[in-house]
Design an enzyme around this catalytic site. Structure first.
Site, PDB file in Angstrom:
ATOM      1  N   LEU A 159       0.847  -1.198   0.000  1.00 30.10           N
ATOM      2  CA  LEU A 159       0.000   0.000   0.000  1.00 30.10           C
ATOM      3  C   LEU A 159       0.882   1.247   0.000  1.00 30.10           C
ATOM      4  CD1 LEU A 159      -2.931  -0.916   2.403  1.00 30.10           C
ATOM      5  CD2 LEU A 159      -3.034  -0.525  -0.052  1.00 30.10           C
ATOM      6  N   HIS A 160       1.532   1.478  -1.133  1.00 27.98           N
ATOM      7  CA  HIS A 160       2.400   2.628  -1.285  1.00 27.98           C
ATOM      8  C   HIS A 160       1.976   3.416  -2.510  1.00 27.98           C
ATOM      9  CE1 HIS A 160       5.110   1.387   1.848  1.00 27.98           C
ATOM     10  NE2 HIS A 160       5.022   0.162   1.373  1.00 27.98           N
ATOM     11  N   ALA A 161       2.094   4.731  -2.435  1.00 26.38           N
ATOM     12  CA  ALA A 161       1.821   5.657  -3.532  1.00 26.38           C
ATOM     13  C   ALA A 161       0.526   5.345  -4.289  1.00 26.38           C
ATOM     14  CB  ALA A 161       3.020   5.737  -4.463  1.00 26.38           C
ATOM     15  N   PRO A 164      -1.145   2.490  -5.295  1.00 34.78           N
ATOM     16  CA  PRO A 164      -2.122   1.579  -4.699  1.00 34.78           C
ATOM     17  C   PRO A 164      -2.802   2.182  -3.466  1.00 34.78           C
ATOM     18  CG  PRO A 164      -0.123   0.389  -5.239  1.00 34.78           C
ATOM     19  CD  PRO A 164       0.173   1.840  -5.429  1.00 34.78           C
TER      20      PRO A 164
END
Length: 93
Positions: A14-16, A18
């Site tokens: 769950l980065h940037a 997504p």
């Protein structure tokens, strides 16, 4: 309280991008939803900074929860989004 335990399907976690997709879907769900990584403290699923702060990687378990009536469908949709690692925000979320 309704709850879903799911594994993050996006390889990058769950980065940037997504996280942005997930946060928009959580905000669009119409119910307050929290998300926690494993047994960690829950944070507002509609907050980009809070979600990024979880540091959830691909394959990590997260817990989606809400304590309002009618949250089941919203949690199901968010759980599907997270586990399938969808690249785009579905119109139905």
């Amino acid at each position: 309280m309704a709850e879903r335990r799911v594994k993050v399907g996006w390889p990058e976690g769950l980065h940037a991008r997504p996280a942005s997709i997930f946060v928009r879907a959580a905000a669009a769900s119409g119910v307050p939803v929290t998300v926690a990584k494993g047994e960690g403290a829950p944070v507002n699923a509609a907050s980009m900074l809070a979600v990024l702060g979880l540091g959830a990687l691909g394959g990590d378990e997260i817990v989606l929860s809400s304590d309002v009536e009618g949250a089941e469908l919203a949690l199901d949709r968010l759980a599907k989004l997270v586990t399938e690692g969808l690249g785009e925000l579905p119109e139905t979320v």
